[in-house]
Enzyme design. Structure first.
Site: not given
Ligand SMILES: [Zn+2]
Ligand SMILES: [Zn+2]
Length: 304
Positions: A184-186, A213
């Site tokens: 996961y990342c922004t 996210i």
């Protein structure tokens, strides 16, 4: 007063002439008075812009005229041009600097060989079905996880995106190679690439969160698997999904709760320090490391 907004977007699509696309995008943004950052490579586009709503809308409409960007999704949030110091539109080898421009393959459907895309509700379903077996793997720079992350996430030792390949080849995470791993990342862009790099290195069951996210937080806030604040790359520095977000970050000097990063008080240094409001007023405490001096190279020689 005119209403303003920020948009965040990316699209992986083959671009035969990144410089031509860069010039077109720059002229378009200048015409519309938008500020922010756009990167273009032969693999696609990655941008965040702020401006008046009508100008931002005109930008999205015009940008979707380019065949590869026809289905691009734009994530809208509060903010405006004033959240960015200037407009920067560049053509580069990579839209996210993993240092692997030749490993990445992109076709009209996006990145080839990446992780399975999960919608937020599918992430929760996976965890319901497989429980503790599921590992969340943070695809951001490590400092961002200090103020918010998925519960029990693995946070690799990464100062910049360039460090990921070294990390996933280090052996430290080899026990994850047979487990379900949710990267996961922004906003999801880094994991498009990271998940492909991990699969190429023997991680067998790799997932990525559609929209990252941001999308997960829109659906579940911090009432489910996400905890804390989200670090954002503009003047706001952080955002919360709900009014009662728990502050999980701690001031690096006095351990008081904090979700606000401050720039190192050495103006030639670009490191961030997580500080409480009180410590932030003290120049000596606002140093990334006590010895941080004018010469950034020597101050950080031991770290990089
Ligand atoms: Zn403090
Ligand atoms: Zn510093």
């Amino acid at each position: 007063m005119a209403q303003n907004r920020i948009i965040l977007y990316y699209q992986f699509a083959p671009i035969t002439d990144p410089v031509a696309v860069m010039l077109w995008q720059r002229a378009l943004c200048e015409k519309l008075g938008l500020r922010g950052r756009i990167l273009i490579s032969k693999h696609g586009i990655n941008g965040t812009l702020g401006g008046e709503i009508s100008a931002v809308k005109a930008y999205t409409k015009e940008t979707r005229q380019y065949p590869g960007f026809k289905n691009m999704e734009f994530k809208w949030s509060e903010g405006g041009a004033e959240d960015f110091p200037r407009l920067s539109v560049k053509a580069r080898d990579e839209i996210v600097a993993f240092g692997a421009p030749d490993e990445l393959t992109v076709d009209e459907n996006g990145v080839v060989g990446g992780g399975v895309h999960l919608k937020p509700e599918e992430v929760n379903k996976l965890v319901e079905e497989r429980g503790d077996e599921v590992v969340f793997f943070d695809g951001r720079n490590a400092f961002e996880a200090k103020i918010g992350k998925f519960k029990n996430a693995v946070v690799p030792d990464v100062r910049t995106t360039h460090d990921f390949i070294r990390e996933i080849e280090s052996g430290k995470y080899d026990d994850l190679k047979d487990k379900p791993v949710v990267t996961y990342c922004t906003g999801g862009i880094r994991c498009e690439i990271l998940s492909a790099l991990m699969k190429n290195r023997g991680f067998k069951e790799i997932y990525q969160i559609d929209g990252g996210i941001v999308r997960y937080g829109e659906k579940y806030g911090d009432k489910s698997l996400w905890e804390g604040s989200l670090y954002v790359f503009d003047k706001r520095m952080h955002m919360e999904f709900t009014p009662d977000t728990v502050t999980i970050g701690q001031c690096e000097r006095c351990s008081a709760p904090s979700n606000k990063f401050e720039n190192c008080s050495n103006e030639s240094c670009r490191e961030l320090v997580l500080l409480c409001p009180e410590c932030a007023t003290d120049d000596a405490k606002r140093r990334c490391v006590p010895e941080c001096a004018v010469d950034r190279q020597s101050a950080h020689a031991g770290i990089s």
